[in-house]
Scaffold this motif. Structure first.
Motif, PDB file in Angstrom:
ATOM      1  N   ARG A  92      84.188   5.542  69.144  1.00  0.00           N
ATOM      2  CA  ARG A  92      85.223   5.962  68.181  1.00  0.00           C
ATOM      3  C   ARG A  92      85.529   4.828  67.202  1.00  0.00           C
ATOM      4  NH1 ARG A  92      87.813   7.750  72.815  1.00  0.00           N
ATOM      5  NH2 ARG A  92      89.488   6.223  72.620  1.00  0.00           N
ATOM      6  N   TYR A  93      85.650   3.626  67.751  1.00  0.00           N
ATOM      7  CA  TYR A  93      85.975   2.453  66.925  1.00  0.00           C
ATOM      8  C   TYR A  93      84.868   2.220  65.885  1.00  0.00           C
ATOM      9  CZ  TYR A  93      87.202  -2.405  65.854  1.00  0.00           C
ATOM     10  OH  TYR A  93      87.543  -3.569  65.218  1.00  0.00           O
ATOM     11  N   SER A  94      83.627   2.339  66.347  1.00  0.00           N
ATOM     12  CA  SER A  94      82.470   2.103  65.500  1.00  0.00           C
ATOM     13  C   SER A  94      82.422   3.103  64.335  1.00  0.00           C
ATOM     14  CB  SER A  94      81.230   2.221  66.389  1.00  0.00           C
ATOM     15  OG  SER A  94      80.070   2.001  65.690  1.00  0.00           O
ATOM     16  N   LEU A 136      93.012   0.355  71.975  1.00  0.00           N
ATOM     17  CA  LEU A 136      92.326   1.650  72.029  1.00  0.00           C
ATOM     18  C   LEU A 136      92.349   2.225  73.438  1.00  0.00           C
ATOM     19  CD1 LEU A 136      89.102   1.047  69.909  1.00  0.00           C
ATOM     20  CD2 LEU A 136      90.912   2.662  69.390  1.00  0.00           C
ATOM     21  N   LEU A 137      92.348   1.323  74.428  1.00  0.00           N
ATOM     22  CA  LEU A 137      92.303   1.749  75.830  1.00  0.00           C
ATOM     23  C   LEU A 137      93.692   1.794  76.463  1.00  0.00           C
ATOM     24  CD1 LEU A 137      89.189  -0.339  76.843  1.00  0.00           C
ATOM     25  CD2 LEU A 137      89.327   2.153  76.792  1.00  0.00           C
ATOM     26  N   GLU A 168      79.045  12.044  63.972  1.00  0.00           N
ATOM     27  CA  GLU A 168      79.772  12.364  62.750  1.00  0.00           C
ATOM     28  C   GLU A 168      79.493  13.809  62.332  1.00  0.00           C
ATOM     29  OE1 GLU A 168      80.615  10.219  58.503  1.00  0.00           O
ATOM     30  OE2 GLU A 168      79.780   9.057  60.145  1.00  0.00           O
ATOM     31  N   ALA A 169      78.227  14.230  62.416  1.00  0.00           N
ATOM     32  CA  ALA A 169      77.878  15.617  62.061  1.00  0.00           C
ATOM     33  C   ALA A 169      78.593  16.586  63.002  1.00  0.00           C
ATOM     34  CB  ALA A 169      76.364  15.808  62.149  1.00  0.00           C
ATOM     35  N   PHE A 170      78.669  16.217  64.290  1.00  0.00           N
ATOM     36  CA  PHE A 170      79.312  17.092  65.282  1.00  0.00           C
ATOM     37  C   PHE A 170      80.811  17.243  64.995  1.00  0.00           C
ATOM     38  CE2 PHE A 170      81.515  17.715  69.323  1.00  0.00           C
ATOM     39  CZ  PHE A 170      80.909  18.879  69.762  1.00  0.00           C
ATOM     40  N   VAL A 171      81.474  16.110  64.726  1.00  0.00           N
ATOM     41  CA  VAL A 171      82.925  16.174  64.476  1.00  0.00           C
ATOM     42  C   VAL A 171      83.205  16.976  63.205  1.00  0.00           C
ATOM     43  CG1 VAL A 171      84.986  14.808  63.955  1.00  0.00           C
ATOM     44  CG2 VAL A 171      83.428  14.057  65.742  1.00  0.00           C
ATOM     45  N   SER A 178      94.936  21.133  63.865  1.00  0.00           N
ATOM     46  CA  SER A 178      96.112  20.275  64.050  1.00  0.00           C
ATOM     47  C   SER A 178      96.046  19.557  65.397  1.00  0.00           C
ATOM     48  CB  SER A 178      97.405  21.076  63.889  1.00  0.00           C
ATOM     49  OG  SER A 178      97.632  21.856  65.024  1.00  0.00           O
ATOM     50  N   VAL A 179      95.455  20.214  66.411  1.00  0.00           N
ATOM     51  CA  VAL A 179      95.277  19.556  67.719  1.00  0.00           C
ATOM     52  C   VAL A 179      94.251  18.427  67.589  1.00  0.00           C
ATOM     53  CG1 VAL A 179      94.446  19.879  70.085  1.00  0.00           C
ATOM     54  CG2 VAL A 179      95.896  21.612  69.042  1.00  0.00           C
ATOM     55  N   ILE A 180      93.128  18.754  66.958  1.00  0.00           N
ATOM     56  CA  ILE A 180      92.064  17.757  66.780  1.00  0.00           C
ATOM     57  C   ILE A 180      92.588  16.559  65.978  1.00  0.00           C
ATOM     58  CG2 ILE A 180      89.858  17.376  65.559  1.00  0.00           C
ATOM     59  CD1 ILE A 180      89.372  18.805  68.080  1.00  0.00           C
ATOM     60  N   GLY A 181      93.414  16.864  64.972  1.00  0.00           N
ATOM     61  CA  GLY A 181      93.957  15.808  64.120  1.00  0.00           C
ATOM     62  C   GLY A 181      94.782  14.793  64.881  1.00  0.00           C
ATOM     63  N   ARG A 182      95.288  15.193  66.034  1.00  0.00           N
ATOM     64  CA  ARG A 182      96.095  14.254  66.824  1.00  0.00           C
ATOM     65  C   ARG A 182      95.240  13.364  67.719  1.00  0.00           C
ATOM     66  NH1 ARG A 182     101.006  18.181  68.789  1.00  0.00           N
ATOM     67  NH2 ARG A 182     101.492  18.900  66.709  1.00  0.00           N
ATOM     68  N   ILE A 183      94.020  13.799  67.995  1.00  0.00           N
ATOM     69  CA  ILE A 183      93.232  13.030  68.968  1.00  0.00           C
ATOM     70  C   ILE A 183      92.060  12.268  68.373  1.00  0.00           C
ATOM     71  CG2 ILE A 183      93.876  14.382  71.010  1.00  0.00           C
ATOM     72  CD1 ILE A 183      91.254  15.908  70.720  1.00  0.00           C
TER      73      ILE A 183
END
Ligand code: SF4
Ligand code: SF4
Length: 187
Positions: free
Chosen positions: A95-97, A14-15, A114-117, A175-180
């Motif tokens: 993110r992992y959690s 992840l890092l 989760e609500a924010f994303v 599509s940008v968010i989907g990559r990160i």
């Protein structure tokens, strides 16, 4: 033959693209814990959580509030003699959690994140009335009423819209968010 990846290796992966040295460079000096302004509220200090990840203590790490209490101040990162990006690690663990759906019960952070994303994927903007239920019920009655009063006053003054606005070119943004970020289960 399928190779089983260890918890420690998952975190290292992840890092992989982040700045700084890998967490196995940690010499357990404790500078990060001594520097951290919220270490007193954490189940395990930054130094301890790194030792636990390196020791493969997955269950204990996932049940710790440590990374959810991190305030992202970067004090630990700029002072670490081994140049480990500890703040990046805290973000990676959040993110992992969420990705694994495993976290300590009763924490506001995972529900709020989760609500924010979901919110920004749907509209491209943050919208307080949708985020508020993820934390407002953890307040005492006085705090709850204060929040409601503040929100009402902001709405009456036109500072808090009744409906969320959408950004232009939302599909491009998605599509940008989907990559990160991992998108599974967010829509
Ligand atoms: S400051 Fe760096 S080397 Fe020292 S314990 Fe923290 S992560 Fe490890
Ligand atoms: S970035 Fe997080 S872990 Fe590091 S000192 Fe700040 S609050 Fe503590």
């Amino acid at each position: 033959m399928t190779e089983t990846i260890t918890f420690r290796q998952e975190v290292l992966n992840l890092l992989h693209a982040s700045e700084g040295n890998p967490i196995n460079f940690c010499i357990q000096c404790g500078t990060c814990s001594g520097t951290c302004p919220v270490a007193g509220f954490m189940d395990h200090s930054p130094r301890q959580i790194i030792a636990m990840i390196n020791a493969g203590m997955k269950e204990e790490v996932m049940n710790s509030n440590t990374f959810w209490y991190c305030a992202s101040c970067y004090h630990c990162t700029v002072r670490c003699p081994q140049e480990i990006n500890i703040t990046g690690l805290m973000y990676a663990m959040k993110r992992y959690s969420i990705w694994k759906g495993k976290y300590k019960e009763g924490l506001i952070g995972p529900t709020f994140s989760e609500a924010f994303v979901k919110m920004i994927v749907r509209t491209g903007r943050s919208f307080e009335p949708v985020l508020a239920p993820s934390y407002i019920f953890s307040f005492n009655m006085r705090g709850f009423l204060q929040e409601v009063q503040n929100a009402t006053e902001l709405m009456l003054k036109g500072r808090l819209p009744l409906l969320p606005a959408r950004i232009k070119r939302l599909e491009k943004f998605r599509s940008v968010i989907g990559r990160i970020i991992p998108m599974g289960g967010l829509e």
